[in-house]
Write a protein that holds these residues in place. Structure first.
Motif, mmCIF file in Angstrom:
data_model
loop_
_atom_site.group_PDB
_atom_site.id
_atom_site.type_symbol
_atom_site.label_atom_id
_atom_site.label_comp_id
_atom_site.label_asym_id
_atom_site.label_seq_id
_atom_site.Cartn_x
_atom_site.Cartn_y
_atom_site.Cartn_z
ATOM 1 N N LYS A 1 0.778 -1.347 -0.262
ATOM 2 C CA LYS A 1 0.030 -0.477 -0.029
ATOM 3 C C LYS A 1 1.068 1.063 -0.054
ATOM 4 C CE LYS A 1 -4.243 -1.872 2.049
ATOM 5 N NZ LYS A 1 -5.195 -1.630 3.216
ATOM 6 N N ASN A 2 2.094 1.268 0.974
ATOM 7 C CA ASN A 2 2.640 2.851 0.500
ATOM 8 C C ASN A 2 3.029 2.156 -0.846
ATOM 9 O OD1 ASN A 2 4.230 4.116 2.265
ATOM 10 N ND2 ASN A 2 6.003 2.834 1.904
ATOM 11 N N PHE A 3 3.430 1.771 -1.291
ATOM 12 C CA PHE A 3 4.890 1.475 -2.598
ATOM 13 C C PHE A 3 3.246 1.959 -3.500
ATOM 14 C CE2 PHE A 3 5.087 -0.373 -6.624
ATOM 15 C CZ PHE A 3 6.305 0.470 -7.310
ATOM 16 N N GLU A 4 2.003 1.764 -3.600
ATOM 17 C CA GLU A 4 0.785 1.871 -4.126
ATOM 18 C C GLU A 4 0.825 3.964 -4.111
ATOM 19 O OE1 GLU A 4 -3.704 0.730 -5.609
ATOM 20 O OE2 GLU A 4 -2.564 -0.295 -3.704
ATOM 21 N N ASN A 5 0.784 3.506 -2.834
ATOM 22 C CA ASN A 5 0.530 5.318 -2.412
ATOM 23 C C ASN A 5 1.435 6.182 -2.993
ATOM 24 O OD1 ASN A 5 -2.136 4.588 -1.317
ATOM 25 N ND2 ASN A 5 -1.043 5.066 0.453
ATOM 26 N N LYS A 6 2.915 6.130 -3.491
ATOM 27 C CA LYS A 6 3.986 6.394 -3.543
ATOM 28 C C LYS A 6 4.720 6.094 -5.098
ATOM 29 C CE LYS A 6 5.562 7.876 1.399
ATOM 30 N NZ LYS A 6 7.087 7.910 2.453
ATOM 31 N N PHE B 1 7.031 4.827 -7.726
ATOM 32 C CA PHE B 1 9.195 5.112 -7.878
ATOM 33 C C PHE B 1 9.480 6.294 -7.481
ATOM 34 C CE2 PHE B 1 8.106 0.044 -10.643
ATOM 35 C CZ PHE B 1 8.966 0.521 -9.953
ATOM 36 N N PRO B 2 10.769 6.035 -7.097
ATOM 37 C CA PRO B 2 10.919 7.530 -6.870
ATOM 38 C C PRO B 2 11.203 8.850 -7.813
ATOM 39 C CG PRO B 2 12.525 6.120 -5.714
ATOM 40 C CD PRO B 2 11.256 5.158 -6.165
ATOM 41 N N SER B 3 11.188 9.734 -7.841
ATOM 42 C CA SER B 3 11.807 10.625 -8.742
ATOM 43 C C SER B 3 12.365 11.513 -8.406
ATOM 44 C CB SER B 3 10.542 11.575 -8.707
ATOM 45 O OG SER B 3 9.979 12.125 -8.137
ATOM 46 N N LYS B 4 13.190 12.745 -9.453
ATOM 47 C CA LYS B 4 13.919 13.360 -9.325
ATOM 48 C C LYS B 4 12.703 15.204 -7.782
ATOM 49 C CE LYS B 4 17.206 14.330 -11.546
ATOM 50 N NZ LYS B 4 17.813 14.911 -13.270
ATOM 51 N N LYS B 5 11.666 14.611 -8.123
ATOM 52 C CA LYS B 5 10.672 15.965 -7.645
ATOM 53 C C LYS B 5 11.397 16.065 -5.938
ATOM 54 C CE LYS B 5 7.372 16.454 -10.687
ATOM 55 N NZ LYS B 5 5.991 16.314 -10.756
ATOM 56 N N SER C 1 13.055 1.138 6.416
ATOM 57 C CA SER C 1 12.379 2.477 6.417
ATOM 58 C C SER C 1 11.317 1.327 6.130
ATOM 59 C CB SER C 1 13.147 3.595 5.425
ATOM 60 O OG SER C 1 11.887 3.813 5.002
ATOM 61 N N LYS C 2 10.180 1.570 6.737
ATOM 62 C CA LYS C 2 8.869 1.897 6.332
ATOM 63 C C LYS C 2 8.840 3.218 5.477
ATOM 64 C CE LYS C 2 8.229 -1.047 9.380
ATOM 65 N NZ LYS C 2 9.852 -1.134 10.326
ATOM 66 N N ASP C 3 8.924 3.565 5.570
ATOM 67 C CA ASP C 3 8.498 4.724 4.314
ATOM 68 C C ASP C 3 8.847 5.048 2.885
ATOM 69 O OD1 ASP C 3 6.753 6.716 6.432
ATOM 70 O OD2 ASP C 3 9.001 6.930 7.095
ATOM 71 N N GLU C 4 10.433 5.317 2.971
ATOM 72 C CA GLU C 4 11.308 4.365 2.008
ATOM 73 C C GLU C 4 10.074 3.593 0.611
ATOM 74 O OE1 GLU C 4 13.129 2.966 -0.496
ATOM 75 O OE2 GLU C 4 13.291 5.065 -1.367
ATOM 76 N N SER C 5 9.857 4.167 -0.283
ATOM 77 C CA SER C 5 9.248 3.052 -0.778
ATOM 78 C C SER C 5 9.490 1.831 -1.525
ATOM 79 C CB SER C 5 8.330 3.967 -2.551
ATOM 80 O OG SER C 5 9.773 4.132 -3.275
#
Length: 438
Positions: A33-38, A40-44, A135-139
């Motif tokens: 669910k965390n990955f779905e919300n976030k 893949f990381p981007s340059k933003k 980390s629980k936050d890092e996607s």
């Protein structure tokens, strides 16, 4: 279908083969669910400001390899540290290879993550350690957690000194046209125990590979851990390496990262202190060219008094390659008497090479000794001239200067055979015979 949607739908298929009533099911569900919300990381995102994954996410990766891809030892012998005897935990296309592995226990608890996650006898250990420092936050870490099933589980008992290094190698055969693998490693080192571990990810042909790896390391009181990462893959391979380390009182953990190959490599290295008189060492050598990209993102969280950390990263960039060093030292209010050092030195061999360096100190204690330094430059022309005047050809003079630049990190390698291997790789990267006894 975009890769994100493919992974989310694949998770549903993955769930069909796991126990949905286990506590791990809730961990995995929360992670996806965390990955779905976030996504893949981007340059933003500030932490990914200089690294874009867009190009590599366009490949149609196979998430679950369809083949049982056995390989012969002769095909991969050169990737092993065969000069000495080692414990070997080997995976081929994400699956354990009993044929290539050699896990003579010698009093160790070495098995597969799939066994540790699913067998009742490991339940207490998994409940205590699995996903506790990651980390629980890092996607991307969350993505790995959602699919966590295979990798190396290593538990070193109290007071055990492991006589032989442990090699963890992940081979990709290239049978799939494009492959994504997500190994998960858990390393627990008991009180007063000592272990040396070498980790490598290696492609065997040019088909694209994306590896999203997560390793959790727990060093108990007075434990000593020497961890070496060899990143010398083909330029069709991409690696995102997430390593999380928990240290307790008087433990000593060192991580050496050698980045020479691959297309895009991102190293997330995170140290967390949970006791006094802890020592953390982070060192790395990066030598790349063409359009290669290597990004080192480090964090040392000093949360307790009287601890030390030492960071030393050397980078040599040629052609149109790009490097990133984002090193952060965080000293909490309670962490008095902290001694933290960070150094990042970079050499650019051409006008098109680029380095983005961002050393950071965040200090909330008032009795500390913290320093950081960063240099960016080219080879010393005076030294080059001096060496050429004494009969050393320009190419060899250039290589010797670059080797000398890297030597401070090389000398800290504690396994002599590995030191020779790294020296040989560097000589190959520099395109010369440095004349050492290899």
């Amino acid at each position: 279908m975009e890769l994100k949607e493919k992974l989310i739908s694949s998770f549903m298929a993955f769930e069909e083969h796991i126990d949905v009533h286990s506590e791990l099911h809730d961990v995995r569900t929360s992670a996806i669910k965390n990955f779905e919300n976030k996504g893949f990381p981007s340059k933003k995102e500030e932490a990914w400001k200089y690294t874009s994954l867009n190009a590599i996410l366009k490949n149609d990766y196979s998430v679950f390899p369809k083949h049982d891809n056995a390989i012969e030892f002769a095909e991969v012998k050169k990737y092993f540290l065969h000069e000495i005897d080692t414990h070997k935990v080997i995976f081929v296309d994400g699956k354990f290879s009993s044929f290539l592995s050699a896990t003579t226990h010698d009093g160790l608890d070495v098995c597969l993550m799939s066994s540790a996650l699913n067998k009742p006898k490991y339940k207490m250990i998994i409940d205590e350690y699995f996903n506790k420092i990651a980390s629980k936050d890092e996607s991307l870490t969350s993505l790995n957690t959602a699919f966590a099933n295979e990798g190396a589980y290593i538990n070193i008992p109290k007071s055990k000194v492991v006589e032989k290094p442990i090699e963890i190698i992940y081979f990709s055969t290239g049978v799939e046209s494009a492959l994504m693998v997500q190994p998960r490693n858990l390393v627990i080192v008991g009180e007063n125990a000592h272990v040396q571990i070498i980790e490598r990810h290696q492609s065997l042909n040019e088909n694209p590979v994306l590896t999203n790896s997560v390793t959790e390391i727990f060093a108990q009181k007075r434990a000593i851990v020497d961890y070496y990462k060899i990143q010398n893959d083909l330029q069709s391979a991409n690696l995102i390496d997430n390593t999380y380390i928990s240290q307790k009182q008087e433990s000593r953990v060192s991580v050496h990262t050698f980045s020479f190959g691959g297309n895009i490599t991102r190293n997330n290295l995170n140290f967390y202190h949970f006791g006094e008189r802890i020592d953390s060492t982070l060192k790395g050598i990066t030598i790349i060219g063409d359009k290669q990209h290597v990004d080192h993102y480090t964090l040392v969280n000093h949360a307790t008094p009287n601890c030390e950390s030492h960071q030393n990263y050397k980078t040599i960039l040629a052609d149109s390659s790009t490097g990133v060093f984002n090193g952060k030292i965080f000293v909490e209010k309670e962490a008095q008497k902290t001694d933290a050092f960070q150094q990042n030195n970079n050499i650019l061999l051409g006008d098109k090479a680029t380095i983005n360096a961002k050393p950071q100190l965040e200090i909330f204690a008032d009795d500390v000794k913290c320093s950081h330094g960063c240099t960016i430059g080219q080879l010393d022309e005076t030294a080059m001239f001096y060496m050429q005047q004494r009969g050393i050809p320009k190419k060899e003079a250039k290589a010797l200067l670059m080797y000398a630049f890297s030597n401070e990190v090389i000398e800290s390698i504690k396994i002599p055979e590995l030191k020779k291997r790294i020296t040989k790789i560097i000589a190959t990267k520099l395109g010369v015979n440095l004349g050492f006894d290899l």
